[in-house]
Design an enzyme around this catalytic site. Structure first.
Site, PDB file in Angstrom:
ATOM      1  N   ASP A  84     -97.048  47.111 -49.897  1.00 35.36           N
ATOM      2  CA  ASP A  84     -97.508  46.672 -51.221  1.00 35.36           C
ATOM      3  C   ASP A  84     -96.771  47.473 -52.307  1.00 35.36           C
ATOM      4  O   ASP A  84     -96.749  48.705 -52.250  1.00 35.36           O
ATOM      5  CB  ASP A  84     -99.031  46.923 -51.289  1.00 35.36           C
ATOM      6  CG  ASP A  84     -99.676  46.338 -52.521  1.00 35.36           C
ATOM      7  OD1 ASP A  84     -99.164  45.339 -53.049  1.00 35.36           O
ATOM      8  OD2 ASP A  84    -100.716  46.874 -52.941  1.00 35.36           O
ATOM      9  N   GLY A 178    -107.347  47.252 -60.356  1.00 40.19           N
ATOM     10  CA  GLY A 178    -108.579  48.012 -60.650  1.00 40.19           C
ATOM     11  C   GLY A 178    -109.590  47.125 -61.370  1.00 40.19           C
ATOM     12  O   GLY A 178    -109.451  45.898 -61.394  1.00 40.19           O
ATOM     13  N   GLY A 208    -104.355  42.173 -58.222  1.00 40.58           N
ATOM     14  CA  GLY A 208    -105.535  42.523 -59.027  1.00 40.58           C
ATOM     15  C   GLY A 208    -106.716  41.613 -58.757  1.00 40.58           C
ATOM     16  O   GLY A 208    -107.449  41.242 -59.672  1.00 40.58           O
ATOM     17  N   THR A 232    -109.308  47.453 -54.778  1.00 39.56           N
ATOM     18  CA  THR A 232    -110.398  48.231 -55.377  1.00 39.56           C
ATOM     19  C   THR A 232    -111.784  47.784 -54.909  1.00 39.56           C
ATOM     20  O   THR A 232    -112.660  48.616 -54.675  1.00 39.56           O
ATOM     21  CB  THR A 232    -110.303  48.128 -56.916  1.00 39.56           C
ATOM     22  OG1 THR A 232    -108.974  48.483 -57.303  1.00 39.56           O
ATOM     23  CG2 THR A 232    -111.294  49.057 -57.591  1.00 39.56           C
TER      24      THR A 232
HETATM   25  P1  13P Z   1    -107.172  45.400 -57.003  1.00 40.25           P
HETATM   26  O1  13P Z   1    -107.232  46.832 -56.637  1.00 40.25           O
HETATM   27  O2  13P Z   1    -107.461  45.179 -58.455  1.00 40.25           O
HETATM   28  O3  13P Z   1    -108.021  44.547 -56.127  1.00 40.25           O
HETATM   29  O4  13P Z   1    -105.651  44.924 -56.832  1.00 40.25           O
HETATM   30  C1  13P Z   1    -105.062  44.958 -55.557  1.00 40.25           C
HETATM   31  C2  13P Z   1    -103.619  44.637 -55.605  1.00 40.25           C
HETATM   32  O5  13P Z   1    -103.154  43.877 -56.412  1.00 40.25           O
HETATM   33  C3  13P Z   1    -102.741  45.295 -54.623  1.00 40.25           C
HETATM   34  O6  13P Z   1    -101.400  45.117 -54.911  1.00 40.25           O
END
Ligand code: 13P
Length: 289
Positions: A84, A178, A208, A232
């Site tokens: 990632d 986040g 996200g 998150t």
């Molecule tokens: P979140 O932490 O907001 O769920 O986003 C995860 C993400 O996009 C990992 O690349």
């Protein structure tokens, strides 16, 4: 089976659902995500940030753990092990370590440099049978030290990157890593539509995923999003369940301090979150088709 994410995301795009990428942090995380995917017969992508890879002692450890765990848990659904927000060096490390998919995040480079590096990595990744995700227009917020300003992607730049033969594209559309702030204006569907028009049938990635309202998720999927990243939200679920266990004094009763007991509510909470997301994304049962 550990596979490239290409086929599962092509199928998702065609079938108008999305495959979840759930970021992993340790054994409990990995086991929870794999067991839930198997239970729900859903394809799944295990996301590993460079920070989480380092925390788990390195990408080789992660790849070995995932492969062994899949064998010993008899996981039959398609699973991709995906870097990632990879750096250029991180991508090469993961290719060597045995990952089945990588994301090269060149969004902070000038577009010419992003194109040049992405082009090289596509060639190397494909020669080794890995899929590659590229990014245009940075995702807002912070994840493991990777900070993005959250600007929306330029559709023409998206086309230039998509034309390099990448497998799926992360395009910033106002999404943020986040928790979303109270005054977040929402996803920019106008930008998503322009990106889609520019890149055609390429599966799009929504980063996200934590805290995006259900109706926005569904609309994004209808407009070509085939992969949604969640990190998150699993962390929050794990932390809340662990807090509840400790605040109830359960670690002080009997052998409640045993890590297998102490970490169990958190692991169960991750499973519940992953299940909820797979149902929302529409990937349940898709591994059987
Ligand atoms: P979140 O932490 O907001 O769920 O986003 C995860 C993400 O996009 C990992 O690349």
């Amino acid at each position: 089976m550990l596979v490239s994410a290409k086929d599962m995301l092509e199928k998702a795009r065609e079938g108008k659902y999305a495959v979840g990428q759930f970021n992993i942090n340790n054994l409990e995380w990995t086991k929870s995500v794999l067991l839930t995917a198997e239970e729900l017969k859903s394809p799944v992508i295990l996301g590993v940030s460079e920070g989480a890879g380092k925390y788990m002692t390195g990408f080789k450890t992660v790849a070995a753990m995932v492969r062994a765990m899949m064998e010993e848990l008899n996981i039959t659904v398609p699973v991709a092990l995906h870097l990632d927000h990879g750096t250029y060096d991180g991508c090469y490390k993961c290719i060597k370590a045995g990952f089945s998919s990588i994301m090269f995040d060149g969004s902070h480079y000038p577009i010419e440099e992003n194109i040049e590096k992405t082009k090289e990595l596509v060639k190397v990744a494909h020669a080794m049978g890995l899929s590659l995700e590229a990014e245009v227009g940075s995702i807002g917020g912070e994840e493991d030290g990777v900070v993005g300003l959250g600007e929306c992607a330029d559709p023409q730049e998206c086309k230039a990157i998509a034309d390099l033969g990448i497998d799926f594209l992360a395009a910033g559309i106002g999404n943020i890593h986040g928790k979303y702030p109270e005054n977040w204006p929402g996803l920019r569907f106008d930008v998503l539509e322009q990106v889609k028009a520019a890149v055609g049938d390429m599966p799009l990635v929504l980063h996200g995923g934590t805290g995006i309202p259900e109706d926005m998720i569904k609309k994004a999927v209808s407009l070509g999003v085939a992969k949604i990243n969640v990190n998150t939200e699993c962390q929050l679920s794990f932390a809340a369940a662990t807090r509840e266990y400790i605040e109830a004094g359960k670690d002080l009763k009997g052998k409640g301090f045993d890590p297998r007991k102490l970490l169990a509510p958190g692991a169960d909470a991750i499973r519940a979150t992953v299940k909820e997301k797979m149902e929302l994304f529409g990937s349940v049962g898709k591994a059987k088709e």
